[in-house]
Design a protein around this motif. Structure first.
Motif, PDB file in Angstrom:
ATOM      1  N   ILE A   1       0.860  -1.177   0.000  1.00 23.23           N
ATOM      2  CA  ILE A   1       0.000   0.000   0.000  1.00 23.23           C
ATOM      3  C   ILE A   1       0.902   1.234   0.000  1.00 23.23           C
ATOM      4  N   THR A   2       0.874   2.000  -1.079  1.00 22.28           N
ATOM      5  CA  THR A   2       1.709   3.202  -1.123  1.00 22.28           C
ATOM      6  C   THR A   2       1.173   4.266  -0.189  1.00 22.28           C
ATOM      7  N   GLU A   3      -0.149   4.370  -0.107  1.00 24.38           N
ATOM      8  CA  GLU A   3      -0.761   5.255   0.886  1.00 24.38           C
ATOM      9  C   GLU A   3      -2.252   4.964   0.954  1.00 24.38           C
ATOM     10  N   ILE A   4      -2.841   5.369   2.067  1.00 22.92           N
ATOM     11  CA  ILE A   4      -4.272   5.205   2.261  1.00 22.92           C
ATOM     12  C   ILE A   4      -4.784   6.425   3.011  1.00 22.92           C
ATOM     13  N   GLY A   5      -5.945   6.927   2.597  1.00 23.58           N
ATOM     14  CA  GLY A   5      -6.479   8.121   3.232  1.00 23.58           C
ATOM     15  C   GLY A   5      -7.833   8.478   2.668  1.00 23.58           C
ATOM     16  N   PRO A   6      -8.390   9.622   3.075  1.00 21.13           N
ATOM     17  CA  PRO A   6      -9.680  10.068   2.541  1.00 21.13           C
ATOM     18  C   PRO A   6      -9.646  10.122   1.011  1.00 21.13           C
ATOM     19  N   THR A   7     -10.752   9.766   0.405  1.00 25.16           N
ATOM     20  CA  THR A   7     -10.801   9.641  -1.057  1.00 25.16           C
ATOM     21  C   THR A   7     -10.378  10.922  -1.761  1.00 25.16           C
ATOM     22  N   ASP A   8     -10.902  12.052  -1.336  1.00 20.11           N
ATOM     23  CA  ASP A   8     -10.551  13.317  -1.995  1.00 20.11           C
ATOM     24  C   ASP A   8      -9.057  13.586  -1.914  1.00 20.11           C
ATOM     25  N   GLN A   9      -8.479  13.284  -0.783  1.00 23.06           N
ATOM     26  CA  GLN A   9      -7.043  13.531  -0.619  1.00 23.06           C
ATOM     27  C   GLN A   9      -6.225  12.653  -1.557  1.00 23.06           C
ATOM     28  N   ILE A  10      -6.577  11.388  -1.632  1.00 20.92           N
ATOM     29  CA  ILE A  10      -5.807  10.463  -2.465  1.00 20.92           C
ATOM     30  C   ILE A  10      -5.854  10.882  -3.928  1.00 20.92           C
ATOM     31  N   PHE A  11      -7.015  11.321  -4.398  1.00 24.00           N
ATOM     32  CA  PHE A  11      -7.147  11.637  -5.823  1.00 24.00           C
ATOM     33  C   PHE A  11      -6.730  13.070  -6.153  1.00 24.00           C
ATOM     34  N   GLU A  12      -6.831  13.967  -5.208  1.00 26.17           N
ATOM     35  CA  GLU A  12      -6.531  15.365  -5.510  1.00 26.17           C
ATOM     36  C   GLU A  12      -5.149  15.806  -5.025  1.00 26.17           C
ATOM     37  N   ASP A  13      -4.659  15.195  -3.962  1.00 26.98           N
ATOM     38  CA  ASP A  13      -3.368  15.631  -3.420  1.00 26.98           C
ATOM     39  C   ASP A  13      -2.635  14.463  -2.774  1.00 26.98           C
ATOM     40  N   PRO A  14      -2.294  13.426  -3.559  1.00 23.92           N
ATOM     41  CA  PRO A  14      -1.608  12.274  -2.979  1.00 23.92           C
ATOM     42  C   PRO A  14      -0.215  12.662  -2.472  1.00 23.92           C
ATOM     43  N   ALA A  15       0.194  12.020  -1.384  1.00 25.81           N
ATOM     44  CA  ALA A  15       1.490  12.338  -0.795  1.00 25.81           C
ATOM     45  C   ALA A  15       2.623  11.558  -1.438  1.00 25.81           C
ATOM     46  N   ASP A  16       2.315  10.374  -1.978  1.00 29.25           N
ATOM     47  CA  ASP A  16       3.344   9.506  -2.542  1.00 29.25           C
ATOM     48  C   ASP A  16       3.443   9.706  -4.054  1.00 29.25           C
ATOM     49  N   GLU A  17       4.643   9.828  -4.563  1.00 27.51           N
ATOM     50  CA  GLU A  17       4.825  10.084  -5.986  1.00 27.51           C
ATOM     51  C   GLU A  17       4.333   8.920  -6.835  1.00 27.51           C
ATOM     52  N   ARG A  18       4.474   7.687  -6.338  1.00 35.07           N
ATOM     53  CA  ARG A  18       3.970   6.534  -7.100  1.00 35.07           C
ATOM     54  C   ARG A  18       2.450   6.594  -7.230  1.00 35.07           C
ATOM     55  N   THR A  19       1.777   7.001  -6.153  1.00 36.56           N
ATOM     56  CA  THR A  19       0.321   7.174  -6.209  1.00 36.56           C
ATOM     57  C   THR A  19      -0.041   8.232  -7.235  1.00 36.56           C
ATOM     58  N   ARG A  20       0.672   9.332  -7.214  1.00 40.55           N
ATOM     59  CA  ARG A  20       0.395  10.428  -8.143  1.00 40.55           C
ATOM     60  C   ARG A  20       0.541   9.959  -9.599  1.00 40.55           C
ATOM     61  N   GLN A  21       1.601   9.212  -9.864  1.00 38.30           N
ATOM     62  CA  GLN A  21       1.839   8.731 -11.228  1.00 38.30           C
ATOM     63  C   GLN A  21       0.773   7.722 -11.652  1.00 38.30           C
ATOM     64  N   PHE A  22       0.364   6.840 -10.716  1.00 34.32           N
ATOM     65  CA  PHE A  22      -0.656   5.846 -11.050  1.00 34.32           C
ATOM     66  C   PHE A  22      -1.984   6.508 -11.384  1.00 34.32           C
ATOM     67  N   ILE A  23      -2.388   7.452 -10.556  1.00 35.68           N
ATOM     68  CA  ILE A  23      -3.668   8.132 -10.773  1.00 35.68           C
ATOM     69  C   ILE A  23      -3.634   8.951 -12.056  1.00 35.68           C
ATOM     70  N   ALA A  24      -2.481   9.511 -12.388  1.00 36.50           N
ATOM     71  CA  ALA A  24      -2.341  10.308 -13.617  1.00 36.50           C
ATOM     72  C   ALA A  24      -2.229   9.433 -14.863  1.00 36.50           C
ATOM     73  N   GLY A  25      -2.062   8.127 -14.679  1.00 31.70           N
ATOM     74  CA  GLY A  25      -1.911   7.230 -15.816  1.00 31.70           C
ATOM     75  C   GLY A  25      -0.510   7.162 -16.367  1.00 31.70           C
ATOM     76  N   ASP A  26       0.444   7.640 -15.582  1.00 30.51           N
ATOM     77  CA  ASP A  26       1.835   7.664 -16.050  1.00 30.51           C
ATOM     78  C   ASP A  26       2.649   6.475 -15.568  1.00 30.51           C
ATOM     79  N   LEU A  27       2.055   5.636 -14.709  1.00 35.81           N
ATOM     80  CA  LEU A  27       2.766   4.497 -14.162  1.00 35.81           C
ATOM     81  C   LEU A  27       2.313   3.253 -14.908  1.00 35.81           C
ATOM     82  N   VAL A  28       3.214   2.602 -15.621  1.00 36.33           N
ATOM     83  CA  VAL A  28       2.884   1.465 -16.474  1.00 36.33           C
ATOM     84  C   VAL A  28       3.134   0.176 -15.715  1.00 36.33           C
TER      85      VAL A  28
END
Length: 254
Positions: free
Chosen positions: A226-253
């Motif tokens: 688990i890279t991170e877990i938290g409130p839904t809005d936080q995870i999708f709008e302001d993730p703390a982990d760069e891997r989470t950010r890349q996955f949500i943006a579609g940049d992590l293959v």
């Protein structure tokens, strides 16, 4: 609370989950998102007490699930309902399918009496069956043959069957991956209604939009952890982990 603490598991020495911790409380929906094959189903099977993790702890309502006697573990397992990706229904009516879990849990004399009354056509479905069918909007099909249902209707029957024996926690493994938008919406409505009844719900999905619609908290499962877990809005709008950010943006293959 249902809790996994520092759980690790491998198949043939190939790690699937590594040091995973996640929890769900009654009255909340936790979404587990991640690409296919990342270990979401294994995580749910461990939560459901279908399998013991090689490392870590599983607790339900403060009681350890493993390292205890089989009877205690059975009582804990009965607090958990699970809906799989593909519906598996039996011959018979919709109501009979939904009642299956209740039948299994009855004593043999009570089970035999219920079967006889069914054959004679003298028994009404228990209130729990009607309530479960109402949640998935299938009350009008209670006496219909299960074999005549569409795929989406069959999945809703599976959902109702998991609700009928009044679990404390409900686990959903990609429950709408093959469904049309109408049935997907009905399943999502049923998830909300289950939460509103006080159930703790964990839904594993690769559909990030679905997690946004139904989850109160979201955990991101990547690279066996688990890279991170938290409130839904936080995870999708302001993730703390760069891997989470890349996955949500579609940049992590994957």
């Amino acid at each position: 609370m249902m809790r996994l603490s520092n759980v690790s598991h491998a198949y043939d020495e190939e790690p699937v989950l590594e040091d995973v911790s996640v929890s769900v409380s009654p009255g909340e929906v936790v979404g587990i998102i991640g690409p296919s094959g990342v270990g979401k189903t294994t995580l749910l099977r461990i939560l459901a007490l279908f399998m013991q993790p090689q490392e870590g702890a599983v607790e339900l309502d403060g009681q350890a699930a493993w390292g205890t006697d089989d009877r205690t573990r059975l009582q804990l397992r009965r607090k958990v309902g699970m809906v799989f990706q593909e519906a598996s229904l039996f011959d018979g009516t919709v109501a009979q399918n939904v009642e299956y879990g209740l039948r299994v849990r009855r004593s043999w004399p009570a089970r035999l009496q219920a079967a006889i009354l069914d054959v004679l056509g003298l028994r009404e479905a228990p209130p729990a069956i009607e309530e479960a069918l109402d949640i998935v909007e299938l009350t009008d099909k209670r006496d219909q043959a299960a074999s005549s249902l569409s795929g989406g209707e069959a999945q809703r029957v599976s959902f109702a069957r998991a609700l009928a024996y009044d679990p404390t926690y409900l686990l959903l493994d990609e429950p709408t991956s093959d469904l049309d938008p109408r049935n997907t919406g009905l399943i999502e409505d049923a998830i909300r209604r289950a939460r509103d009844r006080g159930l703790g719900v964990v839904i594993a999905t690769h559909d990030m939009h679905q997690a946004q619609r139904v989850a109160d908290r979201v955990g991101v499962l990547l690279g066996n952890g688990i890279t991170e877990i938290g409130p839904t809005d936080q995870i999708f709008e302001d993730p703390a982990d760069e891997r989470t950010r890349q996955f949500i943006a579609g940049d992590l293959v994957y």
